[in-house]
Design an enzyme around this catalytic site. Sequence first.
Site, PDB file in Angstrom:
ATOM      1  N   GLY A 143      36.323  36.416  47.517  1.00  0.00           N
ATOM      2  CA  GLY A 143      37.160  36.464  46.312  1.00  0.00           C
ATOM      3  C   GLY A 143      37.389  37.882  45.855  1.00  0.00           C
ATOM      4  N   ASN A 144      37.926  38.031  44.652  1.00  0.00           N
ATOM      5  CA  ASN A 144      38.138  39.366  44.082  1.00  0.00           C
ATOM      6  C   ASN A 144      37.940  39.308  42.567  1.00  0.00           C
ATOM      7  OD1 ASN A 144      40.791  38.895  42.713  1.00  0.00           O
ATOM      8  ND2 ASN A 144      41.377  38.362  44.810  1.00  0.00           N
ATOM      9  N   ARG A 145      38.042  40.472  41.929  1.00  0.00           N
ATOM     10  CA  ARG A 145      37.619  40.569  40.528  1.00  0.00           C
ATOM     11  C   ARG A 145      38.768  40.424  39.524  1.00  0.00           C
ATOM     12  NH1 ARG A 145      34.226  44.254  38.507  1.00  0.00           N
ATOM     13  NH2 ARG A 145      35.561  46.003  39.015  1.00  0.00           N
TER      14      ARG A 145
END
Length: 422
Positions: free
Chosen positions: A206-208
Amino acid sequence: MRIVVGIGGGIAAYKACMVIREFTKAGHDVVAIPTDAARKFIGDATLEALTGNPVSATVFDGVPEVRHVHVGAQADLVVVVPTTANLLRRIANGAANDMLTTTLLMATCPVLLAPAMHTQMWENPHVQHNVARLRENGITVMQPDVGRLTGPDSGAGRLPEPAEIAEMALSLVEEKATYPQDLAGRRIVVSGGGTQEAIDPVRYLGNRSSGLQGAALAACAAQRGADVTLVLGANSLPYKPAGVTVREVMSARDMQRDIEDELVGNTDAEDAQPSQNAQPADVLIMAAAVADFRPDAVADVKLKKGAASEPDRIDLTRNPDILAGVVASDHKPRVTVGFAAETGDADTSVLELGRAKLQRKGCDLLMVNEVGFDKTFGQPINGGWLLGRDGSEQQVPESSKRTVAQHILDATVELLAEDSSR
Ligand SMILES: Cc1cc2nc3c(=O)[nH]c(=O)nc-3n(C[C@H](O)[C@H](O)[C@H](O)COP(=O)(O)O)c2cc1C
């Protein structure tokens, strides 16, 4: 700041208490003015305890101070929550038959009305006529939310979340935000948040991305009159924006499917909402952080550490480039907007990376912003450069994500106008 919170006689009157709390927590001085009907829903004691100020309910309270004149004249902001259908009519017609309406006639500060009522009332032509008239006169009338109403029914007319009302109200004063109805009749698809690519039922890549910028774009576009769908990946939003259809997705391919459905106006999609318009979109704004890669294979059960079945590496496959795919397709909307969240390095600046990305994607506008561990992702502020396909480069000063959204929407409105004049 001195804020007047007017309260109309609707079932959502109790939520005015939460809006008052948002203002007092931020250090503002609040005076509550409930109408007679509102006083049947919440008591003066609650309002006085929350504000620390006496309630001014009638024009005959505090007569020596002539409060019906002074409270409005001294206000920096007036918010009416909830604004009933009856109050919309009264305010639109310049009524002065109680403390709240006389205060509104005296106020020269920004005014925000947050309507709440049943869907049929909200959609009634008389009510819509009053809303249009108020907006023409410079009063900001919030788009109500779509969702559960008083009873088991649901639809448009729900009061927006108290935190969103407070945020929009403060933006009218602090950022001098305005919401012209220049996107009325337009369909806009916005993507926001991050995607999650499953490794197994427990883990993902995933990412932030927090979804805050996408939500701000969707909220501002809806407030400017557009019919908006937000295709939302993983996020940490405090609330979903009011007046916006939200489709929640997980992976890049889910996001691509829902965006494509929305662009062509496909309401046959499995999770399509009844409110969705079967009309192709005019604008796509891709604010989501989409994973470039996904695992080749997704395990059905959790990969166990040390087990013979545990792989010692995870192979990845490249995901589709959603924006570039749309730009190259026959259903490209009239305006396409991309985002470039970049970290520069010794050789290349964030702006240079953004210029290269604009060429690669072929979109009409690209918002370039610098990101970092404590920068932009999950933060309330953003800033950078807005690049145009025509070579234009506009610096967007660091400001709230709502203000950045307004810059992008202003540029979008200009492009839509150019397109129609061709
Ligand atoms: C239980 C109840 C709930 C109500 N909820 C609403 C509402 O959500 N929105 C609305 O416009 N009117 C609502 N009304 C009708 C208003 O109370 C009525 O129109 C009143 O005259 C509004 O007064 P105001 O101008 O002081 O707000 C409700 C009435 C009752 C009895």
